[in-house]
Design a protein around this motif. Structure first.
Motif, mmCIF file in Angstrom:
data_model
loop_
_atom_site.group_PDB
_atom_site.id
_atom_site.type_symbol
_atom_site.label_atom_id
_atom_site.label_comp_id
_atom_site.label_asym_id
_atom_site.label_seq_id
_atom_site.Cartn_x
_atom_site.Cartn_y
_atom_site.Cartn_z
ATOM 1 N N LYS A 83 0.865 -1.196 0.000
ATOM 2 C CA LYS A 83 0.000 0.000 0.000
ATOM 3 C C LYS A 83 0.891 1.232 0.000
ATOM 4 C CE LYS A 83 -4.514 -0.833 1.658
ATOM 5 N NZ LYS A 83 -4.990 -1.789 2.626
ATOM 6 N N ALA A 84 0.428 2.285 -0.642
ATOM 7 C CA ALA A 84 1.198 3.536 -0.626
ATOM 8 C C ALA A 84 0.238 4.706 -0.482
ATOM 9 C CB ALA A 84 2.027 3.654 -1.888
ATOM 10 N N TYR A 85 0.768 5.807 0.019
ATOM 11 C CA TYR A 85 -0.055 6.986 0.325
ATOM 12 C C TYR A 85 0.565 8.184 -0.383
ATOM 13 C CZ TYR A 85 -1.308 3.479 3.633
ATOM 14 O OH TYR A 85 -1.686 2.276 4.158
ATOM 15 N N GLY A 86 -0.268 8.951 -1.082
ATOM 16 C CA GLY A 86 0.288 10.035 -1.880
ATOM 17 C C GLY A 86 -0.414 11.362 -1.671
ATOM 18 N N VAL A 87 0.368 12.442 -1.801
ATOM 19 C CA VAL A 87 -0.215 13.796 -1.783
ATOM 20 C C VAL A 87 0.350 14.584 -2.959
ATOM 21 C CG1 VAL A 87 -0.755 14.123 0.668
ATOM 22 C CG2 VAL A 87 1.590 14.534 -0.132
ATOM 23 N N LEU A 88 -0.451 15.526 -3.441
ATOM 24 C CA LEU A 88 0.025 16.422 -4.492
ATOM 25 C C LEU A 88 0.561 17.695 -3.858
ATOM 26 C CD1 LEU A 88 -2.701 16.408 -7.318
ATOM 27 C CD2 LEU A 88 -0.584 15.084 -7.188
ATOM 28 N N THR A 89 1.536 18.297 -4.535
ATOM 29 C CA THR A 89 2.095 19.577 -4.085
ATOM 30 C C THR A 89 2.027 20.572 -5.251
ATOM 31 O OG1 THR A 89 4.285 18.862 -4.753
ATOM 32 C CG2 THR A 89 3.693 18.467 -2.460
ATOM 33 N N SER A 90 2.383 21.837 -4.951
ATOM 34 C CA SER A 90 2.209 22.870 -5.976
ATOM 35 C C SER A 90 3.242 22.776 -7.099
ATOM 36 C CB SER A 90 2.280 24.254 -5.332
ATOM 37 O OG SER A 90 3.489 24.368 -4.618
ATOM 38 N N SER A 91 4.358 22.084 -6.869
ATOM 39 C CA SER A 91 5.387 21.896 -7.907
ATOM 40 C C SER A 91 6.275 20.734 -7.483
ATOM 41 C CB SER A 91 6.245 23.161 -8.063
ATOM 42 O OG SER A 91 6.999 23.367 -6.879
ATOM 43 N N GLY A 92 7.148 20.313 -8.378
ATOM 44 C CA GLY A 92 8.111 19.274 -8.016
ATOM 45 C C GLY A 92 9.048 19.777 -6.927
ATOM 46 N N MET A 93 9.476 21.044 -7.038
ATOM 47 C CA MET A 93 10.365 21.613 -6.016
ATOM 48 C C MET A 93 9.683 21.619 -4.649
ATOM 49 S SD MET A 93 13.164 22.091 -7.500
ATOM 50 C CE MET A 93 14.008 22.748 -6.085
ATOM 51 N N ALA A 94 8.378 21.905 -4.634
ATOM 52 C CA ALA A 94 7.640 21.903 -3.362
ATOM 53 C C ALA A 94 7.642 20.485 -2.775
ATOM 54 C CB ALA A 94 6.216 22.401 -3.571
ATOM 55 N N ALA A 95 7.514 19.483 -3.624
ATOM 56 C CA ALA A 95 7.516 18.093 -3.129
ATOM 57 C C ALA A 95 8.860 17.781 -2.474
ATOM 58 C CB ALA A 95 7.247 17.126 -4.280
ATOM 59 N N ILE A 96 9.960 18.192 -3.125
ATOM 60 C CA ILE A 96 11.303 17.917 -2.588
ATOM 61 C C ILE A 96 11.476 18.673 -1.258
ATOM 62 C CG2 ILE A 96 13.798 18.089 -3.040
ATOM 63 C CD1 ILE A 96 13.019 18.098 -6.100
ATOM 64 N N SER A 213 8.014 15.493 -10.083
ATOM 65 C CA SER A 213 7.521 16.727 -10.654
ATOM 66 C C SER A 213 6.423 16.252 -11.620
ATOM 67 C CB SER A 213 8.628 17.452 -11.422
ATOM 68 O OG SER A 213 8.053 18.431 -12.257
ATOM 69 N N THR A 214 5.169 16.463 -11.248
ATOM 70 C CA THR A 214 4.071 16.019 -12.138
ATOM 71 C C THR A 214 3.982 16.926 -13.362
ATOM 72 O OG1 THR A 214 2.427 17.389 -11.006
ATOM 73 C CG2 THR A 214 2.700 15.135 -10.194
ATOM 74 N N THR A 215 4.693 18.063 -13.278
ATOM 75 C CA THR A 215 4.783 18.997 -14.404
ATOM 76 C C THR A 215 5.251 18.266 -15.660
ATOM 77 O OG1 THR A 215 5.603 20.550 -12.715
ATOM 78 C CG2 THR A 215 5.827 21.239 -15.014
ATOM 79 N N LYS A 216 5.989 17.181 -15.477
ATOM 80 C CA LYS A 216 6.618 16.464 -16.591
ATOM 81 C C LYS A 216 5.680 15.365 -17.114
ATOM 82 C CE LYS A 216 10.022 19.242 -15.776
ATOM 83 N NZ LYS A 216 9.951 19.571 -14.380
ATOM 84 N N PHE A 217 6.137 14.108 -17.078
ATOM 85 C CA PHE A 217 5.383 13.051 -17.778
ATOM 86 C C PHE A 217 4.007 12.765 -17.170
ATOM 87 C CE2 PHE A 217 9.853 12.177 -18.594
ATOM 88 C CZ PHE A 217 9.844 12.113 -19.977
#
Ligand SMILES: Cc1ncc(COP(=O)(O)O)c(C=O)c1O
Length: 406
Positions: A83-96, A213-217
């Motif tokens: 199982k895995a748990y995910g959240v979205l952030t405002s950018s890839g940099m924000a995720a890092i 970075s969901t901005t990409k693929f």
């Protein structure tokens, strides 16, 4: 006057319209509401107590954003019982940023590669180093030196890696690094932007956290900015990552989340076509007389081909190549392309090129970048999903000149 009607002109203009729903959406809707309302105080208390999960305020969670973060998590472990748990952030940099900030305190160490996406290196040096968080750069192909460093280093540590690395496409053996990390109870974080779960599933290879970075693929169409954090550890998500995301406020929004979800629908088809086209272009460039070297993990002559073969399903859309001769020749090739765009991003449907030495890696020490193959003549290509004959033809025209002896 009826107290219940509240139908004065100004009130009717102002008061929220209640959604009339007698059937369910078939597709995910966009819900941009900042706040969510409760029928009574008891419901409000219940909702606040059951965070994260129930919707109270969109910085905490949102009905459009949350399921898209969770879908990315499900993809990262698909085909397994994990199982895995995910959240979205405002950018890839924000995720890092959110991920590292939620895990590290002064005195702690991030163990990472010398070459990473330029923004990540800058974030580590300009945001984390001033907080007295140490950054140790290692070559992850030397597992003995990794083990020695883990033995020696005091305090809390995390391992942060990218594979394939931007832009030299070197690969790191995620399973081997994670195995050593487990021995020392050190978390392994992998930026999986270049691959997506279609190609590589770091959580199933032993890593603890995956970033994107969901901005990409994942979005794939170049009209949305976003990031994602995924972990197998529910407590880590609920007690550390989600609270930091909520407090720092680098959350995604309903419209971007909805755009990302549209991209996910065709991810498997796009990624396969990206891989096929990139392999064909890499083979073509590898044979070209004006090309010094091609970096593509799918080529037999790539130094990490075996690592890539073991942990990737396909070799991705990214490749880089060195043009023979001087930087002028590299510029000439870039300027000679007419289908491929010179643009500082990747992972969109069309082919894009970038000159790392003068853009993404401009601020990296010249000696260091050259040590890692990021020469002045290196061009990075994000191979798109156009017709492959057109892509190859574009490069064929751009490379069609006589290289003069220096
Ligand atoms: C590998 C990698 N990680 C993270 C990022 C940062 O993502 P964003 O631009 O969405 O903040 C990028 C951006 O190019 C990237 O290439």
């Amino acid at each position: 006057m009826s107290l219940k009607s509240f139908n004065h002109f100004e009130t009717l203009c102002t008061k929220p319209i209640k959604e009339v729903r007698n059937t369910a959406n078939h597709q995910l809707g966009i819900n941009p509401s900042s706040a969510f309302r409760f029928d009574n105080t008891a419901d409000s208390i219940k909702a606040f107590l059951s965070q994260p999960g129930s919707h109270v305020y969109s910085r905490y969670g949102n009905p459009t954003v949350d399921p898209v973060g969770q879908r990315i998590a499900d993809l990262e472990v698909s085909g397994s019982k994990t199982k895995a748990y995910g959240v979205l952030t405002s950018s890839g940099m924000a995720a890092i940023h959110i991920c590292l900030q939620s895990l590290l305190l002064p005195g702690d160490t991030v163990i990472t590669q010398e070459i990473l996406y330029g923004g990540t290196s800058e974030l580590l040096n300009k945001v984390f180093v001033p907080q007295k968080i140490k950054v140790l750069n290692l070559n992850f192909s030397n597992l003995i030196s990794l083990e020695k460093s883990l033995l020696k280093l005091k305090g809390n540590k995390v391992i942060y890696l990218e594979t394939p690395v931007n832009p030299n496409l070197a690969c790191v053996d995620i399973k081997a690094v994670s195995k050593i990390a487990k021995k020392f109870k050190v978390l392994v974080i992998v930026d999986n932007t270049f691959c997506t779960a279609y190609i590589q599933k770091p959580l199933l290879l032993g890593a603890d956290i995956v970033l994107h970075s969901t901005t990409k693929f994942l979005h794939g169409h170049g009209v949305s900015m976003g990031g994602a954090i995924v972990t197998k550890d529910k407590l880590l998500m609920h007690d550390k990552i989600w609270p930091f995301l909520k407090l720092i406020g680098s959350t995604s929004n309903a419209f971007d989340a909805w755009l990302i979800h549209l991209g996910l629908k065709t991810l498997h088809i796009r990624m396969q076509r990206h891989c096929d086209n990139a392999m064909a272009l890499a083979n073509y460039l590898d044979q070209h007389e004006n090309v010094q070297k091609v970096n593509y993990p799918g080529l037999d002559n790539h130094k990490d081909h075996n690592i890539a073969k073991n942990q990737m399903n396909g070799f991705g859309a990214l490749l880089s190549f060195e043009v023979k001769g001087s930087i002028q020749n590299a510029k000439r090739v870039m300027d000679g392309l007419s289908l491929a765009a010179i643009a500082p991003s990747l992972g969109e449907t069309d082919t894009m090129v970038l000159h790392p030495a003068s853009s993404s890696h401009l601020r990296v020490d010249k000696k260091l970048r050259e040590q890692h193959g990021i020469s002045d003549t290196l061009i990075r290509v994000s191979v798109g999903i156009e017709n492959i004959e057109d892509i190859i033809n574009d490069f064929n025209i751009a490379l069609d000149f006589k290289i003069r002896a220096k």
